[in-house]
Design an enzyme around this catalytic site. Structure first.
Site, PDB file in Angstrom:
ATOM      1  N   ASP A   1      -0.141   0.010  -6.103  1.00  0.00           N
ATOM      2  CA  ASP A   1      -0.922  -0.545  -4.990  1.00  0.00           C
ATOM      3  C   ASP A   1      -2.362  -0.024  -5.057  1.00  0.00           C
ATOM      4  OD1 ASP A   1      -0.461   2.043  -4.147  1.00  0.00           O
ATOM      5  OD2 ASP A   1       0.294   1.509  -2.156  1.00  0.00           O
ATOM      6  N   SER A   2      -2.629   0.923  -5.970  1.00  0.00           N
ATOM      7  CA  SER A   2      -4.016   1.327  -6.239  1.00  0.00           C
ATOM      8  C   SER A   2      -4.830   0.122  -6.703  1.00  0.00           C
ATOM      9  CB  SER A   2      -4.061   2.429  -7.304  1.00  0.00           C
ATOM     10  OG  SER A   2      -3.353   2.036  -8.462  1.00  0.00           O
TER      11      SER A   2
ATOM     12  N   ASP B   1       5.103  -1.380  -7.462  1.00  0.00           N
ATOM     13  CA  ASP B   1       4.847  -0.386  -6.413  1.00  0.00           C
ATOM     14  C   ASP B   1       4.959  -1.052  -5.039  1.00  0.00           C
ATOM     15  OD1 ASP B   1       4.157   2.091  -5.475  1.00  0.00           O
ATOM     16  OD2 ASP B   1       2.003   1.881  -5.879  1.00  0.00           O
TER      17      ASP B   1
ATOM     18  N   LYS C   1       8.821   1.444  -7.232  1.00  0.00           N
ATOM     19  CA  LYS C   1       8.442   2.794  -6.789  1.00  0.00           C
ATOM     20  C   LYS C   1       8.110   2.737  -5.307  1.00  0.00           C
ATOM     21  CE  LYS C   1       4.118   4.664  -7.433  1.00  0.00           C
ATOM     22  NZ  LYS C   1       3.757   4.997  -6.026  1.00  0.00           N
TER      23      LYS C   1
ATOM     24  N   GLU D   1       6.919   5.542  -1.855  1.00  0.00           N
ATOM     25  CA  GLU D   1       6.434   6.877  -1.500  1.00  0.00           C
ATOM     26  C   GLU D   1       7.322   7.503  -0.433  1.00  0.00           C
ATOM     27  OE1 GLU D   1       2.294   6.733  -0.375  1.00  0.00           O
ATOM     28  OE2 GLU D   1       1.715   5.684  -2.209  1.00  0.00           O
TER      29      GLU D   1
ATOM     30  N   GLU E   1       2.704  13.724  -7.526  1.00  0.00           N
ATOM     31  CA  GLU E   1       1.253  13.511  -7.581  1.00  0.00           C
ATOM     32  C   GLU E   1       0.516  14.711  -6.992  1.00  0.00           C
ATOM     33  OE1 GLU E   1      -0.274   9.745  -6.206  1.00  0.00           O
ATOM     34  OE2 GLU E   1      -2.342  10.449  -6.334  1.00  0.00           O
TER      35      GLU E   1
HETATM   36  O1  KIV Z   1      -0.715   2.930  -6.819  1.00  0.00           O
HETATM   37  C1  KIV Z   1      -0.737   3.770  -7.726  1.00  0.00           C
HETATM   38  O2  KIV Z   1      -1.396   3.625  -8.756  1.00  0.00           O
HETATM   39  C2  KIV Z   1       0.045   4.980  -7.534  1.00  0.00           C
HETATM   40  C3  KIV Z   1      -0.332   6.156  -8.364  1.00  0.00           C
HETATM   41  C4  KIV Z   1      -1.525   6.804  -7.765  1.00  0.00           C
HETATM   42  C5  KIV Z   1       0.782   7.106  -8.471  1.00  0.00           C
HETATM   43  O3  KIV Z   1       0.891   5.023  -6.685  1.00  0.00           O
END
Ligand code: KIV
Length: 279
Positions: free
Chosen positions: A48-49, A87, A117, A119, A186
């Protein structure tokens, strides 16, 4: 394209057993995913980055499932053998387990990812268990979790004293017990990551967690110099592509202004006899 079989969970566990480190980068679009696969990267995270590096948001919170699915489909269209992780964006899994399963299912079914993934540690363990029960491989992400930055007091490394480090260790254990096949740490101290790694049967990855883990993740835009707003301590730059883009665009502009572009090499000809029919 990389000359290898499709990478699956067995391949990743095999690398853990052999003690060979696993390489993992983010990608959010078709060309970057193709270049990464050609370079032989083993895993891609459609993070989600991408909301920040691609879409210009100032945090990951505004990113929606629809934006994530658009980016993820571009990445899975580009890759044949790389293990792709989708993500889960903010509020796509926190409200309740059935919404979490449905959205995790969109990554797997609609987008063609190999895993998802999310969090969170102990408090997300029941959700992880529900998604795993639905047959979906889960990576649990703990430490500095950007979706909770407001609660963590900003983008700060985590687990730097014994008390918070023990909480991270308990989070990792809870995720593993809930069935997560991998844990991503992280921005945590190398020593804490090593303690978690030693105790885990799950794969342990780090992004800013030192060398004593099964594999390393970084954000592609950070290592390539394509995101320059800030640079976490754990980022190593391997290229300055952003500066190269600025130089190339400035050269193009100058050549247009001076009438140097296009020259004969970049223009189409026409036989004289054909031209004469027109004049
Ligand atoms: O969104 C992302 O790229 C991430 C990484 C910072 C681990 O969750």
């Amino acid at each position: 394209m990389a000359d290898r079989d499709k990478i699956d969970i067995n391949y990743l566990y095999g690398k853990k057993e052999e003690g060979e480190k696993i390489s993992w980068l983010t990608a959010y679009d078709y060309p970057m995913a193709r270049y990464e696969e050609e370079a032989g990267i083993e895993m891609i995270l459609v993070g989600d980055s991408g909301g920040m590096t691609q879409l210009g948001y100032d945090s990951t919170l505004p990113v929606t499932m629809d934006e994530m699915t658009m980016m993820t489909k571009a990445v899975t269209r580009a890759t044949e053998t790389t293990f792709v992780v989708g993500d889960m964006p903010y509020m796509s899994y926190q409200p309740d387990k059935s919404e979490a399963i449905r959205n995790a299912g969109r990554f797997m079914g609609e987008c063609g990812t190999d895993a998802i993934k999310l969090e969170g540690g102990r408090r997300m363990a029941p959700t992880v268990e529900a998604i795993v029960d639905a047959g979906i491989p889960v990576v649990g992400h703990i430490g500095m979790t950007p979706q909770s930055a407001a609660q963590l007091g900003g983008y700060k490394s985590q687990g730097r004293d014994a008390e918070t480090a023990s909480e991270l260790i308990a989070d990792a254990k809870a995720l593993e017990d809930a069935g997560a096949f991998a844990i991503l740490l992280e921005a945590v101290p190398t020593r804490v990551a090593e303690l978690i790694y030693r105790e885990s049967e799950a794969l342990v990855f780090g992004i800013g967690a030192g060398e004593h883990v099964d594999g390393q993740l970084l954000i592609a835009h950070d290592i390539l110099g394509l995101f320059e707003l800030f640079k976490p301590r754990f980022v190593k730059r391997y290229a300055e592509l952003g500066r190269e883009v600025v130089d190339a665009v400035a050269r193009f502009k100058e050549e247009v202004k001076k009438g140097e572009f296009p020259g004969p090499d970049h223009s189409y000809g026409m036989p004289d006899e054909e031209y004469e029919k027109l004049t």
